[in-house]
Design an enzyme around this catalytic site. Sequence first.
Site, short mmCIF file in Angstrom:
data_model
loop_
_atom_site.label_atom_id
_atom_site.label_comp_id
_atom_site.label_asym_id
_atom_site.label_seq_id
_atom_site.Cartn_x
_atom_site.Cartn_y
_atom_site.Cartn_z
N HIS A 1 1.43 3.91 2.00
CA HIS A 1 1.98 4.66 3.14
C HIS A 1 3.51 4.75 3.05
CE1 HIS A 1 -1.84 3.96 5.77
NE2 HIS A 1 -1.93 5.04 5.01
N ASP B 1 5.87 4.58 5.11
CA ASP B 1 6.71 3.58 5.78
C ASP B 1 6.69 2.23 5.04
OD1 ASP B 1 3.98 3.36 6.70
OD2 ASP B 1 4.66 2.06 8.32
N HIS B 2 6.13 2.24 3.83
CA HIS B 2 6.13 1.03 2.99
C HIS B 2 6.72 1.28 1.61
CE1 HIS B 2 3.53 -1.26 5.84
NE2 HIS B 2 3.34 -0.01 6.25
N HIS C 1 -7.47 -0.87 5.53
CA HIS C 1 -6.42 0.01 6.07
C HIS C 1 -6.22 1.18 5.11
CE1 HIS C 1 -2.76 1.21 8.12
NE2 HIS C 1 -2.05 1.06 7.01
N HIS D 1 4.78 -4.91 10.47
CA HIS D 1 5.13 -4.24 11.72
C HIS D 1 5.28 -5.22 12.87
CE1 HIS D 1 4.57 0.01 10.50
NE2 HIS D 1 3.62 -0.46 9.71
N ASP E 1 -0.05 -4.10 6.10
CA ASP E 1 -0.75 -3.61 7.29
C ASP E 1 -2.21 -4.07 7.33
OD1 ASP E 1 1.60 -2.33 7.89
OD2 ASP E 1 0.81 -0.29 7.70
N HIS F 1 0.84 -1.20 0.00
CA HIS F 1 0.00 0.00 0.00
C HIS F 1 0.88 1.25 0.00
CE1 HIS F 1 0.74 -0.59 4.30
NE2 HIS F 1 0.23 0.61 4.58
FE FE Z 1 2.73 0.65 8.07
ZN ZN Z 2 0.07 1.49 6.57
#
Ligand code: FE
Ligand code: ZN
Length: 254
Positions: free
Chosen positions: A57, A59-60, A113, A170, A132, A55
């Site tokens: 985000h 942090d990905h 999400h 995570h 996530d 996805h």
């Molecule tokens: Fe994440």
């Molecule tokens: Zn995420």
Amino acid sequence: MLTILQLPVLNDNYIYLIHDPVSGETAAVDPAVAQPVLDVLNQKGWRLTTVLNTHHHSDHVGGNLELKQKTGCTVIAPLSDLHRIPGLDRGVVDGNVITLGTHSAKVISTPGHTSGHVVYHFADDNMLFCGDTLFVMGCGRLFEGTAEQMWHSLRKLKTLPASTQIYCAHEYTQANGRFALTVEPDNRHLQQRMDVINQLRADHLPTVPSTIEQELATNPFFREDSLALQKTIHKVNNTPVEIFAEVRRLKDNF
Ligand code: FE
Ligand code: ZN
């Protein structure tokens, strides 16, 4: 056989490197940052062929552009996130198949999400890279989807073979488990699992991967059927979606 390396980055993210020794192809799943990936590739003498994003985000996808620039890899990500995933080369939708050497993964759409979230299921290798959507004893927050959407997404994962290895993005397990115990305090599997998890974390070891089987026994977002859970949250005569939504709401406020 695929080789999986787990790279802990940022506060609590995991990047996964999937390497096929036969073809030499290597994929990086959800590279939040590039440098740790480049370091491992260098150490191992591996060539990065693919980035797989679940996805959009940051942090990905934070490492996408640098990895692409330095390795020439192909970035595969949800087609519906074309406008917000840096460097996307190939957009995928539910049911598509992606390959890594002679290995292949099916793309499963799991909105909730985020609206475009996908997971990658390597069925023959018994592995799921789920970003996530599903966490160990938890699930992603509902940023761009409804409880009903997320429930349907999780149901697709719940019905995968019980032995499927779950590689989530995570390390949220300990906090998830503490919450899980508040909605199912008498779940013996959960109590026992928390002892194991607490020991792993005390030793600074990862609690991921998990399996679908372990999640069915301990993940409150997989356990709408548990009468004990329903009683604790006062939702005995409700639909599975309503029960799921209430567990999600309680976790958001935990
Ligand atoms: Fe994440
Ligand atoms: Zn995420």
